[in-house]
Scaffold this motif. Structure first.
Motif, PDB file in Angstrom:
ATOM      1  N   GLU A  30       0.829  -1.208   0.000  1.00 33.73           N
ATOM      2  CA  GLU A  30       0.000   0.000   0.000  1.00 33.73           C
ATOM      3  C   GLU A  30       0.862   1.256   0.000  1.00 33.73           C
ATOM      4  OE1 GLU A  30      -3.133   0.111  -0.488  1.00 33.73           O
ATOM      5  OE2 GLU A  30      -3.622  -2.019  -0.255  1.00 33.73           O
ATOM      6  N   ASN A  34       1.211   3.987  -3.058  1.00 30.54           N
ATOM      7  CA  ASN A  34       0.920   5.413  -2.854  1.00 30.54           C
ATOM      8  C   ASN A  34       2.075   6.274  -3.341  1.00 30.54           C
ATOM      9  OD1 ASN A  34      -1.625   5.101  -1.806  1.00 30.54           O
ATOM     10  ND2 ASN A  34      -0.990   5.277   0.341  1.00 30.54           N
ATOM     11  N   LYS A  80      -8.018  10.411  -5.256  1.00 29.46           N
ATOM     12  CA  LYS A  80      -8.001   9.741  -6.550  1.00 29.46           C
ATOM     13  C   LYS A  80      -9.377   9.431  -7.119  1.00 29.46           C
ATOM     14  CE  LYS A  80      -3.760   7.993  -4.788  1.00 29.46           C
ATOM     15  NZ  LYS A  80      -3.119   6.894  -4.086  1.00 29.46           N
ATOM     16  N   GLY A  94      -4.534   2.486  -5.736  1.00 30.47           N
ATOM     17  CA  GLY A  94      -5.556   2.502  -4.716  1.00 30.47           C
ATOM     18  C   GLY A  94      -6.643   3.449  -5.150  1.00 30.47           C
ATOM     19  N   ALA A  99      -6.256   2.646   2.816  1.00 28.49           N
ATOM     20  CA  ALA A  99      -5.010   2.027   3.239  1.00 28.49           C
ATOM     21  C   ALA A  99      -4.370   2.764   4.412  1.00 28.49           C
ATOM     22  CB  ALA A  99      -4.054   1.955   2.061  1.00 28.49           C
TER      23      ALA A  99
HETATM   24 MG    MG Z   1      -3.358   3.883  -1.587  1.00 31.25          MG
END
Ligand code: MG
Ligand code: ADP
Length: 567
Positions: A30, A34, A80, A94, A99
């Motif tokens: 995760e 990112n 996002k 993601g 997360a």
């Molecule tokens: Mg993420």
């Protein structure tokens, strides 16, 4: 009293966290994703205690404002996804905004970050998801997330963790996949303060593979690229003979996301089938790119599995692409591999240069025949070499057939053809063959008795650890090596469970064909040679034996001319 009540928010967080974060490797995944989403080009991963004690991921990406950093740690906070339509076309990794808060909920987390337009950075400290402190911090542009004492407040979860070495290998597997999907990004990985792996930015995938898998594996890979309709498949796979004893070198990505996709994995195995000896595995790093509308990534919380809406077409495309590489221009196999693919017709933009590269890889001197019909017609038999290789003249080429490999292919296909009609003609052995095994082996033998019988081998228990072979398929001419055949099948099933009925039958047929076929050192009459060639040319896949060795190779006259320096 009412029985139903709403769970308190902290508990909800813990439950959600458990879904996403199974182990240190999930945290690494995760955080690194990112960092990639934030445009990081150098990503540093430091692990202590296999990630149980500490995981730190740093990047030189765009960073966050203090306010964004705070928000990012709240549930369902994401930069996002703005609306429902975005869900369809989301390109970043993601998108659930879960997360960071999940990781924070089950650890002691420090986040520090700075944007390029900020004079200084900002740092936040949390424990079990609660903000303890925040303050300005001097740091370069980018983000560092430092996760300590993972699962400290969910002891049950931490009990599920495996040995350090296992957790470390999960982390490395995860990082390897991410590194393959992002060859241009620099990765620096350290464990317990010691540098472990540094990957320099690579110009293309092949370079990154070489850095990760080593030159010896990489040298035997062939590149593949094919597009059909909305689907592109690109990457590297092994040349036919370069299979591997483990599945260590297999990665499959769908839209840059490493996935476990049984169907597509199966397509690779199927495409290699007759080149892949039992217990060997293809090597591949493949990227399937599909219009995001075709891929549902939300079938699994860790997004490890994805659903492809047109799975069959993707399967066929992958299968056909690999086949096209390895059986170029073999008309019979082309028939066998053309499916009703809804995407479009057969692959078009298959690059000829890659075929050439493959041919060079496979056989530096020999060429691969134009079509299977042409390949075995107009042969003039010259003789037998070392009681093994049959020599033929065909136009301007010299062809060698491996008599054993050719006979194996013929018997293998004949037997399986009968099996597929569920009508295997059998003959009784004059005297049953008694076969003694050990107690544990007897268990395994019992497990494949029914399948053997379906295939024409009637083997009956004859005491606790003895079996009697009573009948044998008529298509197999030779029973001399029947015991060796049984031992081989047993060994194969003990080493590795068959993955499917097809696999079981393949192994039995391949082994039986091998033991019943003419051997090296058998001399053949010209009539027998003629029959063998005729039978081979009638095969569906005449170019290789069931274990994957070639049945024939060719040398063009020009090759001899060159060596004799006539040209
Ligand atoms: Mg993420
Ligand atoms: P998601 O990635 O699904 O959006 P996360 O919880 O992983 O959810 O991250 C929440 C948000 O925090 C991201 O959308 C992003 O805006 C921000 N963020 C997280 N990590 C970084 C990073 N390394 N650099 C910049 N922004 C980040």
């Amino acid at each position: 009293m009412n029985k139903i009540h709403v769970l308190p928010e902290p508990l909800i967080r813990l439950i959600a966290a458990g879904e996403v974060i199974e182990r240190p490797a999930s945290v690494v995944k995760e955080l690194v994703e990112n960092s990639l989403d934030a445009g990081g080009t150098t990503i540093t991963v430091d692990l202590w205690g296999a990630g149980r004690t500490r995981i730190r991921v740093s990047d030189n990406g765009e960073g966050m404002t203090p306010q964004d950093a705070r928000t990012a740690l709240e549930r369902h906070a994401t930069s996002k996804l703005q609306n429902f339509e975005d869900l369809e076309s989301i390109a970043t990794f993601g998108f659930r905004g879960e997360a960071l808060p999940s990781i924070a909920a089950i650890s002691r987390l420090e986040l520090s970050t700075r944007r390029a337009d900020a004079k200084e950075g900002w740092a936040l400290k949390l424990e079990a998801g609660k903000l303890l402190s925040e303050q300005s911090a001097g740091r370069p542009v980018g983000t560092t997330i430092d996760v300590q004492d993972l699962f400290f407040n969910t002891p049950a979860r931490s009990k599920f963790l495996k040995r350090d070495s296992t957790e470390r290998s999960h982390v490395l597997r995860t990082l390897q996949e991410i590194a393959l999907a992002n060859p241009s990004v620099r990765f620096e990985i350290a464990m317990d303060g010691k540098p472990m792996l540094t990957l320099a930015p690579a110009k293309e995938l092949g370079e990154r593979i070489a850095d990760l898998w080593g030159i010896s594996v990489t040298e035997e890979l062939v590149s593949l690229q094919i597009t059909q309709g909305p689907c592109t498949i690109r990457g590297y796979i092994n040349a036919t003979q370069a299979h591997h004893p483990t599945k260590a070198y297999q990665t499959l990505f769908v839209n840059d996301r490493p996935v476990l996709q049984r169907m597509l994995n199966h397509a690779v195995y199927e495409a290699y089938r007759e080149w892949l000896p039992v217990g060997r595995h293809p090597v591949y790093c493949l990227f399937v790119e599909l219009d995001p509308g075709f891929v549902d990534v939300n079938v699994h919380p860790t997004k490890r599995e994805v659903r492809i809406s047109d799975e069959r077409a993707t399967y066929d495309l992958l299968f056909t692409a690999i086949r096209a590489l390895f059986q170029p221009r073999t008309s019979k196999s082309a028939e066998a591999t053309t499916f009703s693919a809804p995407f479009a017709a057969t692959p078009r933009n298959f690059e000829p240069s890659q075929q050439t590269m493959l041919l060079e890889l496979q056989a530096p001197l020999a060429t691969v025949p134009e079509t299977s019909q042409a390949s075995f017609s107009n042969l003039r038999y010259l003789g037998q070499f070392q009681k093994l290789y049959l020599l033929f003249e065909q136009g301007h080429e010299l062809m060698l057939i491996d008599q054993h490999a050719a006979a194996e292919r013929v018997l293998y296909e004949r037997l399986l053809a009968q099996v597929s009609t569920r009508d295997v003609a059998r003959q009784a052995l004059l005297t049953p063959l008694l076969w003694d095994v050990s107690v544990d082996q007897a268990e395994t033998v019992q497990s494949f008795l029914p399948e053997l019988e379906k295939m024409g081998f009637v083997l009956e228990a004859f005491g606790p650890t003895t079996f009697a072979l009573k009948e044998w398929p008529i298509v197999l001419p030779e029973t001399k090596h029947a015991k060796r055949f049984l031992e081989e099948v047993l060994e194969s099933f003990q080493n590795e469970q068959p993955t499917s009925q097809t696999d079981t039958q393949h192994r039995i047929a391949a082994s039986a064909a091998c033991r019943a076929a003419v051997m090296a050192n058998d001399s053949l009459s010209p009539e027998e040679v003629a029959r063998l060639v005729e039978d081979l040319s009638a095969c569906e896949r005449p170019m290789s034996c069931p274990h994957g060795r070639p049945t024939n190779i060719r040398f063009p006259m020009s090759e001899f001319d060159r060596r004799f320096r006539r040209k």
